[in-house]
Design a protein around this motif. Structure first.
Motif, PDB file in Angstrom:
ATOM      1  N   ARG A  20      -9.760  -2.499  -7.880  1.00  0.00           N
ATOM      2  CA  ARG A  20      -9.828  -3.748  -7.116  1.00  0.00           C
ATOM      3  C   ARG A  20      -8.557  -3.947  -6.291  1.00  0.00           C
ATOM      4  NH1 ARG A  20     -11.750  -8.656 -10.781  1.00  0.00           N
ATOM      5  NH2 ARG A  20     -11.945  -9.587  -8.707  1.00  0.00           N
ATOM      6  N   VAL A  21      -7.420  -3.628  -6.891  1.00  0.00           N
ATOM      7  CA  VAL A  21      -6.164  -3.740  -6.142  1.00  0.00           C
ATOM      8  C   VAL A  21      -6.173  -2.774  -4.960  1.00  0.00           C
ATOM      9  CG1 VAL A  21      -3.666  -3.429  -6.268  1.00  0.00           C
ATOM     10  CG2 VAL A  21      -4.885  -4.540  -8.152  1.00  0.00           C
ATOM     11  N   ALA A  22      -6.650  -1.559  -5.196  1.00  0.00           N
ATOM     12  CA  ALA A  22      -6.725  -0.586  -4.103  1.00  0.00           C
ATOM     13  C   ALA A  22      -7.586  -1.122  -2.970  1.00  0.00           C
ATOM     14  CB  ALA A  22      -7.282   0.737  -4.624  1.00  0.00           C
ATOM     15  N   GLY A  23      -8.669  -1.812  -3.306  1.00  0.00           N
ATOM     16  CA  GLY A  23      -9.494  -2.399  -2.261  1.00  0.00           C
ATOM     17  C   GLY A  23      -8.762  -3.470  -1.487  1.00  0.00           C
ATOM     18  N   LEU A  24      -7.973  -4.290  -2.184  1.00  0.00           N
ATOM     19  CA  LEU A  24      -7.212  -5.335  -1.493  1.00  0.00           C
ATOM     20  C   LEU A  24      -6.180  -4.738  -0.545  1.00  0.00           C
ATOM     21  CD1 LEU A  24      -6.571  -7.853  -4.426  1.00  0.00           C
ATOM     22  CD2 LEU A  24      -8.070  -8.184  -2.467  1.00  0.00           C
ATOM     23  N   LEU A  25      -5.604  -3.612  -0.946  1.00  0.00           N
ATOM     24  CA  LEU A  25      -4.544  -3.006  -0.139  1.00  0.00           C
ATOM     25  C   LEU A  25      -5.062  -1.915   0.796  1.00  0.00           C
ATOM     26  CD1 LEU A  25      -1.777  -2.667  -2.891  1.00  0.00           C
ATOM     27  CD2 LEU A  25      -2.127  -4.513  -1.245  1.00  0.00           C
ATOM     28  N   ASP A  81     -12.655   9.158  -3.332  1.00  0.00           N
ATOM     29  CA  ASP A  81     -12.917  10.369  -4.097  1.00  0.00           C
ATOM     30  C   ASP A  81     -12.787  10.156  -5.606  1.00  0.00           C
ATOM     31  OD1 ASP A  81     -10.156   9.894  -3.489  1.00  0.00           O
ATOM     32  OD2 ASP A  81      -9.684  11.869  -4.312  1.00  0.00           O
ATOM     33  N   LEU A  82     -12.248   9.044  -6.010  1.00  0.00           N
ATOM     34  CA  LEU A  82     -12.074   8.762  -7.436  1.00  0.00           C
ATOM     35  C   LEU A  82     -13.180   7.885  -8.001  1.00  0.00           C
ATOM     36  CD1 LEU A  82      -8.245   7.933  -7.372  1.00  0.00           C
ATOM     37  CD2 LEU A  82      -9.321  10.147  -7.796  1.00  0.00           C
ATOM     38  N   VAL A  83     -14.052   7.374  -7.133  1.00  0.00           N
ATOM     39  CA  VAL A  83     -15.073   6.421  -7.586  1.00  0.00           C
ATOM     40  C   VAL A  83     -16.112   7.103  -8.472  1.00  0.00           C
ATOM     41  CG1 VAL A  83     -16.955   4.935  -6.808  1.00  0.00           C
ATOM     42  CG2 VAL A  83     -14.730   4.831  -5.680  1.00  0.00           C
ATOM     43  N   ALA A  84     -16.613   8.263  -8.040  1.00  0.00           N
ATOM     44  CA  ALA A  84     -17.666   8.930  -8.816  1.00  0.00           C
ATOM     45  C   ALA A  84     -17.190   9.327 -10.218  1.00  0.00           C
ATOM     46  CB  ALA A  84     -18.192  10.145  -8.052  1.00  0.00           C
ATOM     47  N   PRO A  85     -16.009   9.947 -10.377  1.00  0.00           N
ATOM     48  CA  PRO A  85     -15.547  10.241 -11.745  1.00  0.00           C
ATOM     49  C   PRO A  85     -15.360   8.987 -12.594  1.00  0.00           C
ATOM     50  CG  PRO A  85     -14.308  11.538 -10.144  1.00  0.00           C
ATOM     51  CD  PRO A  85     -15.109  10.546  -9.350  1.00  0.00           C
ATOM     52  N   LEU A  86     -14.878   7.913 -11.962  1.00  0.00           N
ATOM     53  CA  LEU A  86     -14.727   6.665 -12.714  1.00  0.00           C
ATOM     54  C   LEU A  86     -16.081   6.131 -13.138  1.00  0.00           C
ATOM     55  CD1 LEU A  86     -13.093   4.309 -13.811  1.00  0.00           C
ATOM     56  CD2 LEU A  86     -13.096   3.304 -11.506  1.00  0.00           C
ATOM     57  N   ALA A  87     -17.075   6.211 -12.263  1.00  0.00           N
ATOM     58  CA  ALA A  87     -18.417   5.743 -12.607  1.00  0.00           C
ATOM     59  C   ALA A  87     -18.998   6.567 -13.754  1.00  0.00           C
ATOM     60  CB  ALA A  87     -19.327   5.822 -11.387  1.00  0.00           C
ATOM     61  N   HIS A  88     -18.702   7.857 -13.773  1.00  0.00           N
ATOM     62  CA  HIS A  88     -19.189   8.704 -14.866  1.00  0.00           C
ATOM     63  C   HIS A  88     -18.582   8.263 -16.196  1.00  0.00           C
ATOM     64  CE1 HIS A  88     -20.771  12.347 -16.725  1.00  0.00           C
ATOM     65  NE2 HIS A  88     -19.579  12.503 -17.293  1.00  0.00           N
ATOM     66  N   ARG A  89     -17.282   8.021 -16.219  1.00  0.00           N
ATOM     67  CA  ARG A  89     -16.637   7.548 -17.458  1.00  0.00           C
ATOM     68  C   ARG A  89     -17.149   6.167 -17.843  1.00  0.00           C
ATOM     69  NH1 ARG A  89     -11.792   8.747 -14.611  1.00  0.00           N
ATOM     70  NH2 ARG A  89     -11.034   6.629 -15.041  1.00  0.00           N
ATOM     71  N   ALA A 145       0.836  -1.202   0.000  1.00  0.00           N
ATOM     72  CA  ALA A 145       0.000   0.000   0.000  1.00  0.00           C
ATOM     73  C   ALA A 145       0.872   1.253   0.000  1.00  0.00           C
ATOM     74  CB  ALA A 145      -0.933  -0.007   1.202  1.00  0.00           C
ATOM     75  N   ALA A 146       1.925   1.237   0.794  1.00  0.00           N
ATOM     76  CA  ALA A 146       2.811   2.395   0.835  1.00  0.00           C
ATOM     77  C   ALA A 146       3.570   2.566  -0.484  1.00  0.00           C
ATOM     78  CB  ALA A 146       3.796   2.244   1.994  1.00  0.00           C
ATOM     79  N   GLU A 147       3.943   1.451  -1.106  1.00  0.00           N
ATOM     80  CA  GLU A 147       4.731   1.514  -2.334  1.00  0.00           C
ATOM     81  C   GLU A 147       3.876   1.840  -3.555  1.00  0.00           C
ATOM     82  OE1 GLU A 147       7.415  -1.486  -5.165  1.00  0.00           O
ATOM     83  OE2 GLU A 147       6.744  -2.129  -3.163  1.00  0.00           O
ATOM     84  N   LEU A 148       2.687   1.255  -3.608  1.00  0.00           N
ATOM     85  CA  LEU A 148       1.877   1.348  -4.827  1.00  0.00           C
ATOM     86  C   LEU A 148       0.747   2.366  -4.739  1.00  0.00           C
ATOM     87  CD1 LEU A 148       1.523  -2.458  -5.622  1.00  0.00           C
ATOM     88  CD2 LEU A 148       3.196  -0.863  -6.551  1.00  0.00           C
ATOM     89  N   GLY A 149       0.494   2.910  -3.554  1.00  0.00           N
ATOM     90  CA  GLY A 149      -0.641   3.819  -3.380  1.00  0.00           C
ATOM     91  C   GLY A 149      -0.676   4.965  -4.381  1.00  0.00           C
ATOM     92  N   PRO A 150       0.400   5.740  -4.526  1.00  0.00           N
ATOM     93  CA  PRO A 150       0.361   6.854  -5.497  1.00  0.00           C
ATOM     94  C   PRO A 150       0.116   6.383  -6.932  1.00  0.00           C
ATOM     95  CG  PRO A 150       2.176   7.129  -3.941  1.00  0.00           C
ATOM     96  CD  PRO A 150       1.632   5.751  -3.700  1.00  0.00           C
ATOM     97  N   GLU A 151       0.730   5.260  -7.303  1.00  0.00           N
ATOM     98  CA  GLU A 151       0.523   4.740  -8.663  1.00  0.00           C
ATOM     99  C   GLU A 151      -0.928   4.295  -8.866  1.00  0.00           C
ATOM    100  OE1 GLU A 151       3.689   2.066 -10.121  1.00  0.00           O
ATOM    101  OE2 GLU A 151       4.670   2.466  -8.206  1.00  0.00           O
ATOM    102  N   LEU A 152      -1.504   3.709  -7.829  1.00  0.00           N
ATOM    103  CA  LEU A 152      -2.897   3.279  -7.925  1.00  0.00           C
ATOM    104  C   LEU A 152      -3.825   4.461  -8.159  1.00  0.00           C
ATOM    105  CD1 LEU A 152      -3.098   0.592  -5.095  1.00  0.00           C
ATOM    106  CD2 LEU A 152      -3.579   0.219  -7.514  1.00  0.00           C
ATOM    107  N   ARG A 153      -3.679   5.502  -7.384  1.00  0.00           N
ATOM    108  CA  ARG A 153      -4.569   6.654  -7.514  1.00  0.00           C
ATOM    109  C   ARG A 153      -4.389   7.330  -8.875  1.00  0.00           C
ATOM    110  NH1 ARG A 153      -7.286   8.875  -3.586  1.00  0.00           N
ATOM    111  NH2 ARG A 153      -6.992  10.945  -4.499  1.00  0.00           N
ATOM    112  N   ALA A 154      -3.149   7.439  -9.322  1.00  0.00           N
ATOM    113  CA  ALA A 154      -2.912   8.068 -10.628  1.00  0.00           C
ATOM    114  C   ALA A 154      -3.536   7.239 -11.759  1.00  0.00           C
ATOM    115  CB  ALA A 154      -1.415   8.249 -10.857  1.00  0.00           C
TER     116      ALA A 154
END
Length: 846
Positions: free
Chosen positions: A437-442, A448-456, A411-420
């Motif tokens: 899904r990976v973000a959920g596992l970690l 805050d990114l879910v709603a924009p993703l749902a729109h796309r 989570a510490a290593e991949l968190g920024p890459e996941l959000r980007a």
């Protein structure tokens, strides 16, 4: 089992002659075998060998150890050594000792032929007696010990894969080139054969023919041919027949396996076999031979090598993982742990190939539940890292595959890459879904990114419902927050465009269960997945069902009605009857905020001509939406309402003038409205006894549509029937249609058609007494009318009275002025009293 023996050398004269000959034979060997054997067991010293070697030098001469196939399918295993001088003191003698294997037979106990290299069972000289018994076995050599073979394999590592590749080709294709091994010591060729025999599938190893030494390789028929460096020069460039591997020279690729003689890459199985020998794990070959799989596939040996911690290229790791997926029960727990640990170990490659990652993901899905947590976690971590950093799809492991410590580190290593990656709109939505899904596992917060993703996601699905797939379905199941956000987006889209949302729900199994209301989406869901046939053809019933599916009152949310209209009728228009039903059931008040009253107006204006519901709907709309109607629509509805009044008998005098005024206000008038109103006026002009003055107005109006409607109505069957049944009605129509022959315009075009096309056929169908009744009725309207009728109806008479009367000057004082209806009594349609009818003067139009 018995092995027939053969001894061959230079011998003194005897019963069988002198010189080189068989000096001892097991009885019963066929002559054909002896003839072929004699060609295989000869010996020629090396080119640079001493002519008179000492005993020590003799020991250094190469030994020709061979295994050959004879023409009858039998095999010959032979050892030939140089012995120096023969019985007569002449140099160049050799001794060959061979054993014969009948067709289909192997060495006792299934021993491989190469195991007899320098066996104690080989004789150095011809035994006494001349008829040696058959051997029961050949003891294995002590010189091919495992440690020595492992050391030799390490020294020949650069050539192993290329040689094994050529041996694989030979096993698969009998026409493949011979393998020529260039070594300075014939014992090394025997070691090559031992390496190959261990690696090859058992059956192929038993069929492998070889010779460890020959001066003339072009005459050798074995699959492996050993030569000294001086004897290999003439073989260069003959790749179709020979594959020459010069192991006496420095390897061409010191940092890795050498390519084949033609520069080709080694075969995958050969690379795995070479790595196993280089690692000294030759015992894995026996295990690999027992595993399921096609011969020479890389999966089984690669899997065992990785289980033992032997590193292999990515293609072999992929093959091993896929094989283990298909045969997980073939590996015990310890082997499986070893395989997974090797696969999960950090790699030096900058990027792991997608095929390997996909195979690892599949393997983890198959066996991950059976692994110890400390074994499973590193592989799960590697898969998650690949899922984040790879552009190719990677199946993430199931929840719980990671230990808490590994999860925190990732989570510490991949968190920024996941959000980007989740926020990146480029490249579609497949990768952001995987990253979510990976973000959920970690437990990386991306709420805050879910709603924009749902729109796309909603936009992509509405554009192409086929984009909905298994991965999306799984992600929505794993991430309820994304599922809820997507349903909200689809609900909003349903308000704006319900048709596209309905198509999506028809083609994609989007789960609609939610705690939220989502009324517009639920309406689309009922339309897409409701009972077959919808409302069974009852669109009003379907509208009611769609509104019920919303789960919310339409009076509380009026826009529901507009969406329901679009779902039920689409681009069509309700019929006037359907529109009246909706208006009566919902009332007018809900249609204003719902902005659906224009649908009802369109329904009235597009109604079928003659439909009484159309003018009734117009009356109701004028009463309900007087403030909302545009002047143009109001005038058109007033035209329909006027038709209603005509039908109900409530229209006052001046029909035509009223029609003309309303038409001017409604221009351009919908053709269906025009046909409806004109048809209603025309019928009343033809049926109302008091419509005489209105006919004057019609003639004066010069309205082509109204005149045409009048003609169409006059040609209807009902009018024709009245003309045949009612003499007075016939007489009135004759007077009406015979009037104003010079009116011209629209009436001028219609008048002749009425006389010739309607009245004349009716007159011809009347009996004599009926014609007399018509004349009597006309006489009551005026003697002149009866006279005109007789002239018009006389056989051979001109068909248009206008030709007779059109020449008269209708101005006062000119000719004989005639007034329509003069001298008539109160005939049908003639107005009141017996006086003159003042609608017409002097034959002109008032």
């Amino acid at each position: 089992m018995s092995l027939g023996q053969l001894h061959y050398t230079s011998a003194p004269p005897g019963p069988d002659g002198s010189g080189f000959r068989f000096t001892a034979l097991t009885p019963g060997l066929p002559q054909s075998v002896l003839r072929e054997a004699e060609q295989l067991i000869g010996y020629e010293p090396p080119r640079n060998a001493p002519s008179r070697p000492s005993a020590t030098e003799l020991e250094a001469f190469p030994r020709a150890f061979s295994y050959s196939e004879l023409s009858d399918g039998s095999r010959l295993l032979a050892r030939t050594v140089y012995t120096g001088a023969d019985y007569s003191g002449r140099w160049g003698n050799f001794h060959a000792h061979a054993v014969h294997l009948a067709p289909g037979r192997q060495l006792p106990d299934g021993a491989l032929p190469v195991s007899a290299w320098e066996s104690p069972g080989w004789a150095a000289a011809t035994p006494e007696g001349g008829a040696p018994p058959a051997l029961a076995a050949l003891p294995p050599s002590t010189l091919l010990d495992p440690a020595g073979l492992i050391a030799f394999a390490a020294s020949r590592a650069p050539w192993l894969a290329a040689v094994f590749t050529d041996l694989q080709r030979q096993a698969e294709d009998e026409t493949a080139p011979q393998v020529v091994l260039v070594e300075r010591d014939s014992a090394d060729v025997a070691r090559w054969v031992a390496l190959a025999s261990a690696a090859l599938p058992r059956e192929a190893a038993h069929r492998l023919t070889f010779t460890t030494y020959t001066r003339r390789p072009h005459l050798a028929g074995q699959r492996i041919v050993g030569v000294l460096p001086d004897d290999a020069h003439g073989l260069a460039g003959s790749g179709r027949r020979y594959r020459v591997h010069d192991c006496s020279a420095p390897p061409p690729a010191p940092d890795g396996p050498a390519p084949g003689p033609d520069g080709s890459e080694p075969a995958p199985w050969a690379v795995a076999a070479a790595r196993i020998w280089s690692a000294g794990a030759f015992e894995l070959f026996q295990h690999a031979h027992r595993l399921p799989g096609e011969p020479f596939t890389a999966g089984p040996p690669s899997a065992l090598a990785l289980c033992a911690g032997i590193d292999l290229p990515s293609s072999h790791r992929t093959a091993a993982a896929l094989w283990a997926c298909e045969h997980p029960a073939e590996l015990d727990g310890q082997e499986l742990d070893g395989l997974v640990q090797t696969l999960a170990a950090p790699r030096q490659e900058a990027a792991v190939p997608a095929a390997e990652t996909a195979a690892l993901a599949e393997l983890f899905a198959r066996v991950g539940a059976n692994l110890r947590p400390e074994t499973a976690a590193p592989l799960a971590a590697r898969l998650l890292t690949s899922a984040v950093r790879s552009d190719e799809p990677v199946r993430p492991p199931d929840p719980g595959a990671l230990t808490d410590e590994v999860a925190r580190q990732l989570a510490a290593e991949l968190g920024p890459e996941l959000r980007a990656g989740i926020a990146d709109p480029a490249g579609g939505f497949a990768r952001p879904l995987r990253l979510l899904r990976v973000a959920g596992l970690l437990a990386v917060d991306c709420s805050d990114l879910v709603a924009p993703l749902a729109h796309r996601l909603a936009a992509a699905l509405l554009a192409d419902p086929a984009a909905y797939g298994g991965e999306l379905h799984e992600t929505l199941a794993d991430r309820p927050d994304l599922h809820t956000a997507l349903l909200r987006e689809l609900d909003a889209a349903a308000l704006a465009g319900p048709a596209s949302v309905t198509v999506l729900l028809e083609r994609a199994p989007v789960e609609l269960e939610s705690r939220e209301a989502l009324p517009y989406l639920r309406m689309c869901g009922w339309k897409a997945r409701g009972p077959a046939g919808g409302g069974g053809g009852d669109r009003n019933g379907e509208l009611r069902a769609v509104l019920e599916a919303a789960g919310v009152s339409v009076f509380a949310h009026p826009p529901l009605l507009r969406v329901a209209f679009r779902l039920v009728w689409g681009s069509d228009t309700p019929t006037p009857e359907e529109a009246r039903y909706v208006l009566a059931e919902t009332g007018a008040d809900v249609h204003r905020p719902a902005e659906t009253w224009p649908f009802l107006v369109t329904a009235a204006l597009n109604g079928r001509p003659g439909d009484p519901h159309a003018d009734e709907l117009a009356h109701e709309l004028l009463a309900a939406f007087s403030r909302e109607l545009r002047p143009h629509d109001r005038a058109a509805l007033l035209l329909l309402e006027f038709a209603r009044d005509l039908r109900a008998g409530g229209a006052g005098p001046g029909w035509v003038d009223r029609y003309l005024g309303l038409r001017r206000a409604a221009e351009p008038v919908n053709p269906t409205v025009l046909e409806h109103v004109c048809g209603r006026i025309a019928r009343w002009l033809l049926t109302d006894p008091g419509a005489g003055r209105e006919l004057d107005d019609l003639i004066r109006s010069r309205d082509a549509d109204l005149c045409a409607a009048y003609e169409r109505a006059a040609r209807e069957d009902a009018i024709h029937g009245r003309l045949l049944r009612e003499p007075r009605y016939f007489a009135d129509r004759f007077v009406d249609w015979n009037a104003h022959p010079q009116a011209g315009g629209a009436w001028g075009k219609v008048r002749g058609a009425l006389l010739d096309g309607v009245l004349r056929p009716a007159a011809r169908a009347l009996a004599a007494e009926d014609l007399a009744a018509v004349e009597a009725a006309l006489a009551k309207r005026g003697a002149r009318h009866a006279e005109d009728f007789r002239a018009w109806n006389r056989p051979g008479a001109l068909s248009r009275l206008g030709l007779r009367f059109g020449g008269r000057d209708s101005r006062p004082g000119k000719g004989s002025p005639r007034r329509r209806g003069a001298g008539s009594d109160s005939g049908y349609g003639s107005g009141s009293g017996s006086g003159s009818d003042d609608r017409y003067r002097d034959g002109g139009v008032r």
